[in-house]
Design a protein around this motif. Sequence first.
Motif, PDB file in Angstrom:
ATOM      1  N   VAL A  29       2.603   7.935  -0.889  1.00  0.00           N
ATOM      2  CA  VAL A  29       1.866   6.924  -1.668  1.00  0.00           C
ATOM      3  C   VAL A  29       0.770   6.316  -0.788  1.00  0.00           C
ATOM      4  O   VAL A  29      -0.370   6.123  -1.229  1.00  0.00           O
ATOM      5  N   ALA A  30       1.110   6.031   0.472  1.00  0.00           N
ATOM      6  CA  ALA A  30       0.113   5.438   1.386  1.00  0.00           C
ATOM      7  C   ALA A  30      -1.100   6.370   1.513  1.00  0.00           C
ATOM      8  O   ALA A  30      -2.248   5.918   1.471  1.00  0.00           O
ATOM      9  N   ASP A  31      -0.840   7.659   1.632  1.00  0.00           N
ATOM     10  CA  ASP A  31      -1.951   8.618   1.743  1.00  0.00           C
ATOM     11  C   ASP A  31      -2.772   8.650   0.448  1.00  0.00           C
ATOM     12  O   ASP A  31      -4.002   8.715   0.493  1.00  0.00           O
ATOM     13  N   ARG A  32      -2.065   8.619  -0.684  1.00  0.00           N
ATOM     14  CA  ARG A  32      -2.791   8.690  -1.964  1.00  0.00           C
ATOM     15  C   ARG A  32      -3.661   7.452  -2.169  1.00  0.00           C
ATOM     16  O   ARG A  32      -4.791   7.554  -2.651  1.00  0.00           O
ATOM     17  N   ILE A  33      -3.146   6.284  -1.789  1.00  0.00           N
ATOM     18  CA  ILE A  33      -3.944   5.046  -1.942  1.00  0.00           C
ATOM     19  C   ILE A  33      -5.227   5.154  -1.128  1.00  0.00           C
ATOM     20  O   ILE A  33      -6.317   4.805  -1.576  1.00  0.00           O
ATOM     21  N   GLU A  34      -5.075   5.686   0.060  1.00  0.00           N
ATOM     22  CA  GLU A  34      -6.236   5.831   0.945  1.00  0.00           C
ATOM     23  C   GLU A  34      -7.312   6.712   0.302  1.00  0.00           C
ATOM     24  O   GLU A  34      -8.510   6.487   0.482  1.00  0.00           O
ATOM     25  N   ASN A  35      -6.857   7.714  -0.454  1.00  0.00           N
ATOM     26  CA  ASN A  35      -7.808   8.666  -1.042  1.00  0.00           C
ATOM     27  C   ASN A  35      -8.407   8.217  -2.371  1.00  0.00           C
ATOM     28  O   ASN A  35      -9.269   8.898  -2.920  1.00  0.00           O
ATOM     29  N   LEU A  36      -7.932   7.095  -2.924  1.00  0.00           N
ATOM     30  CA  LEU A  36      -8.507   6.601  -4.176  1.00  0.00           C
ATOM     31  C   LEU A  36      -9.932   6.104  -3.939  1.00  0.00           C
ATOM     32  O   LEU A  36     -10.279   5.738  -2.805  1.00  0.00           O
ATOM     33  N   SER A  37     -10.689   6.043  -5.018  1.00  0.00           N
ATOM     34  CA  SER A  37     -12.007   5.414  -4.875  1.00  0.00           C
ATOM     35  C   SER A  37     -11.786   3.912  -4.699  1.00  0.00           C
ATOM     36  O   SER A  37     -10.744   3.377  -5.116  1.00  0.00           O
ATOM     37  N   GLU A  38     -12.756   3.256  -4.128  1.00  0.00           N
ATOM     38  CA  GLU A  38     -12.643   1.819  -3.878  1.00  0.00           C
ATOM     39  C   GLU A  38     -12.366   1.060  -5.187  1.00  0.00           C
ATOM     40  O   GLU A  38     -11.577   0.123  -5.229  1.00  0.00           O
ATOM     41  N   LYS A  39     -12.997   1.537  -6.251  1.00  0.00           N
ATOM     42  CA  LYS A  39     -12.866   0.872  -7.546  1.00  0.00           C
ATOM     43  C   LYS A  39     -11.441   1.007  -8.084  1.00  0.00           C
ATOM     44  O   LYS A  39     -10.825   0.029  -8.503  1.00  0.00           O
ATOM     45  N   GLU A  40     -10.901   2.235  -8.021  1.00  0.00           N
ATOM     46  CA  GLU A  40      -9.530   2.456  -8.520  1.00  0.00           C
ATOM     47  C   GLU A  40      -8.537   1.634  -7.707  1.00  0.00           C
ATOM     48  O   GLU A  40      -7.646   0.988  -8.242  1.00  0.00           O
ATOM     49  N   ARG A  41      -8.714   1.674  -6.393  1.00  0.00           N
ATOM     50  CA  ARG A  41      -7.787   0.974  -5.483  1.00  0.00           C
ATOM     51  C   ARG A  41      -7.804  -0.533  -5.745  1.00  0.00           C
ATOM     52  O   ARG A  41      -6.773  -1.186  -5.772  1.00  0.00           O
ATOM     53  N   GLY A  42      -8.996  -1.051  -5.989  1.00  0.00           N
ATOM     54  CA  GLY A  42      -9.168  -2.489  -6.166  1.00  0.00           C
ATOM     55  C   GLY A  42      -8.557  -3.040  -7.454  1.00  0.00           C
ATOM     56  O   GLY A  42      -8.513  -4.246  -7.650  1.00  0.00           O
ATOM     57  N   HIS A  43      -8.064  -2.131  -8.335  1.00  0.00           N
ATOM     58  CA  HIS A  43      -7.440  -2.589  -9.589  1.00  0.00           C
ATOM     59  C   HIS A  43      -5.929  -2.368  -9.606  1.00  0.00           C
ATOM     60  O   HIS A  43      -5.270  -2.764 -10.547  1.00  0.00           O
ATOM     61  N   LEU A  44      -5.427  -1.693  -8.579  1.00  0.00           N
ATOM     62  CA  LEU A  44      -4.012  -1.259  -8.621  1.00  0.00           C
ATOM     63  C   LEU A  44      -3.035  -2.397  -8.874  1.00  0.00           C
ATOM     64  O   LEU A  44      -2.085  -2.252  -9.621  1.00  0.00           O
ATOM     65  N   LEU A  45      -3.232  -3.525  -8.205  1.00  0.00           N
ATOM     66  CA  LEU A  45      -2.283  -4.648  -8.350  1.00  0.00           C
ATOM     67  C   LEU A  45      -2.947  -5.875  -8.974  1.00  0.00           C
ATOM     68  O   LEU A  45      -2.505  -7.007  -8.746  1.00  0.00           O
ATOM     69  N   GLU A  46      -3.953  -5.595  -9.762  1.00  0.00           N
ATOM     70  CA  GLU A  46      -4.643  -6.689 -10.457  1.00  0.00           C
ATOM     71  C   GLU A  46      -3.629  -7.501 -11.285  1.00  0.00           C
ATOM     72  O   GLU A  46      -2.774  -6.929 -11.973  1.00  0.00           O
ATOM     73  N   GLY A  47      -3.701  -8.813 -11.210  1.00  0.00           N
ATOM     74  CA  GLY A  47      -2.785  -9.657 -11.988  1.00  0.00           C
ATOM     75  C   GLY A  47      -1.440  -9.890 -11.328  1.00  0.00           C
ATOM     76  O   GLY A  47      -0.610 -10.637 -11.834  1.00  0.00           O
ATOM     77  N   LYS A  48      -1.192  -9.240 -10.190  1.00  0.00           N
ATOM     78  CA  LYS A  48       0.093  -9.407  -9.487  1.00  0.00           C
ATOM     79  C   LYS A  48      -0.053 -10.402  -8.337  1.00  0.00           C
ATOM     80  O   LYS A  48      -1.117 -10.479  -7.704  1.00  0.00           O
ATOM     81  N   ILE A  49       1.043 -11.116  -8.066  1.00  0.00           N
ATOM     82  CA  ILE A  49       1.011 -12.120  -6.992  1.00  0.00           C
ATOM     83  C   ILE A  49       2.160 -11.881  -6.018  1.00  0.00           C
ATOM     84  O   ILE A  49       3.313 -11.694  -6.423  1.00  0.00           O
ATOM     85  N   LEU A  50       1.821 -11.897  -4.745  1.00  0.00           N
ATOM     86  CA  LEU A  50       2.820 -11.816  -3.668  1.00  0.00           C
ATOM     87  C   LEU A  50       3.081 -13.230  -3.151  1.00  0.00           C
ATOM     88  O   LEU A  50       2.129 -13.972  -2.863  1.00  0.00           O
ATOM     89  N   GLY A  51       4.355 -13.597  -3.035  1.00  0.00           N
ATOM     90  CA  GLY A  51       4.709 -14.871  -2.412  1.00  0.00           C
ATOM     91  C   GLY A  51       5.176 -14.624  -0.988  1.00  0.00           C
ATOM     92  O   GLY A  51       5.911 -13.672  -0.740  1.00  0.00           O
ATOM     93  N   TYR A  52       4.723 -15.447  -0.050  1.00  0.00           N
ATOM     94  CA  TYR A  52       5.223 -15.274   1.324  1.00  0.00           C
ATOM     95  C   TYR A  52       5.844 -16.575   1.825  1.00  0.00           C
ATOM     96  O   TYR A  52       5.286 -17.657   1.680  1.00  0.00           O
ATOM     97  N   LEU A  53       7.054 -16.438   2.366  1.00  0.00           N
ATOM     98  CA  LEU A  53       7.812 -17.578   2.891  1.00  0.00           C
ATOM     99  C   LEU A  53       8.116 -17.262   4.347  1.00  0.00           C
ATOM    100  O   LEU A  53       8.996 -16.454   4.640  1.00  0.00           O
ATOM    101  N   PHE A  54       7.362 -17.872   5.240  1.00  0.00           N
ATOM    102  CA  PHE A  54       7.523 -17.554   6.666  1.00  0.00           C
ATOM    103  C   PHE A  54       8.092 -18.746   7.421  1.00  0.00           C
ATOM    104  O   PHE A  54       7.413 -19.744   7.619  1.00  0.00           O
ATOM    105  N   PHE A  55       9.349 -18.591   7.835  1.00  0.00           N
ATOM    106  CA  PHE A  55      10.055 -19.634   8.572  1.00  0.00           C
ATOM    107  C   PHE A  55       9.916 -19.431  10.072  1.00  0.00           C
ATOM    108  O   PHE A  55      10.519 -20.162  10.849  1.00  0.00           O
ATOM    109  N   GLU A  56       9.196 -18.392  10.472  1.00  0.00           N
ATOM    110  CA  GLU A  56       8.954 -18.100  11.891  1.00  0.00           C
ATOM    111  C   GLU A  56       7.502 -17.661  12.033  1.00  0.00           C
ATOM    112  O   GLU A  56       6.918 -17.163  11.067  1.00  0.00           O
TER     113      GLU A  56
END
Length: 311
Positions: A29-56
């Motif tokens: 998957v990492a290789d395939r993402i790299e080979n996508l066009s910038e436009k395709e890649r830039g929409h892959l996780l559109e609308g998704k949110i990552l939460g980060y909780l860093f206690f260190e």
Amino acid sequence: MMMGNPFKNRDVVSIKDFSKDDLLYLFGVADRIENLSEKERGHLLEGKILGYLFFEPSTRTRLSFEAAMLWLGGKCLGFAEPRTSSVEKGENLADTIRTVENYVDVVVIRHYKDGAAKFAAEVSNKPIINGGSGTEEHPTQAMTDLYTIIKEKGVIDGLKIGILGDLKYGRTVYSLLYALSLFNVKIKLISHPMLRVRREIFFDLEKKIALSEHDNVEEVLPELDVLYVTRVQKERFPDLAEYEKVRSSYVVNLKILQKAKEDLIILHPLPRVDEISYEVDSSRYARYFKQTLYGKKLRAALLSSILDAKV
Ligand code: NCD
């Protein structure tokens, strides 16, 4: 036929929960993402949110997750410093997770306690990724390390890999050892006797993979294809006097590297303190900064697989 996505909605708590096929899927998957066009890649996780909780503290883990999310068109929110959150007022981890999961699609957590990520995964309805738990595990670092080895050496099977440094308290070492135990490699564990791999884990790993222990890096360096260096984990020592005894017990420099194979690669999860001399950075062996870029690509693959984006 394409293999089904083994990461869909999955927690990433321990590297031991993943098979060799799972890891190879992720690298694909990492290789395939790299080979996508910038436009395709830039929409892959559109609308998704990552939460980060860093206690260190963290530089690479948090920022590479964030960079990966932004790279794929997603967004991030969270805290890098628990003192700015209600944790400072005494809020417990379960309540923090139950709140954050309402705002995001996936959560990455780093915590100073062993077991914290596992606990978070039990409480949460959203997938939890372990960004480092105590002295125990750092699974996404191990995935990054293996991806770096495959990209830089072409293979993992058949390699001789030296792991040097604080093998007792370094959580990246444990996740890496279990990840490597899925492959056919020979491992040389190199450390001060006070920093050896914890015995119960050594005995467990010994059943799965060829391991040997050494005090001195120069002794094994000529045979190695990969040298993985770690820093002494000062913050994990129960007694700082013990830390003082081992803090400068090893340094990789150009003089030592005269004995290395021409195509040796040196990895390090970073941060580096003084265990690799700066002069090594511009040598043919150094891959530790390139490794940080593979870290972003690997985490992009992981996030898009967990969130089941069609890559
Ligand atoms: C490591 C960690 O936090 O365990 N850092 C990282 O995520 N690359 C290694 C370390 O702190 O020494």
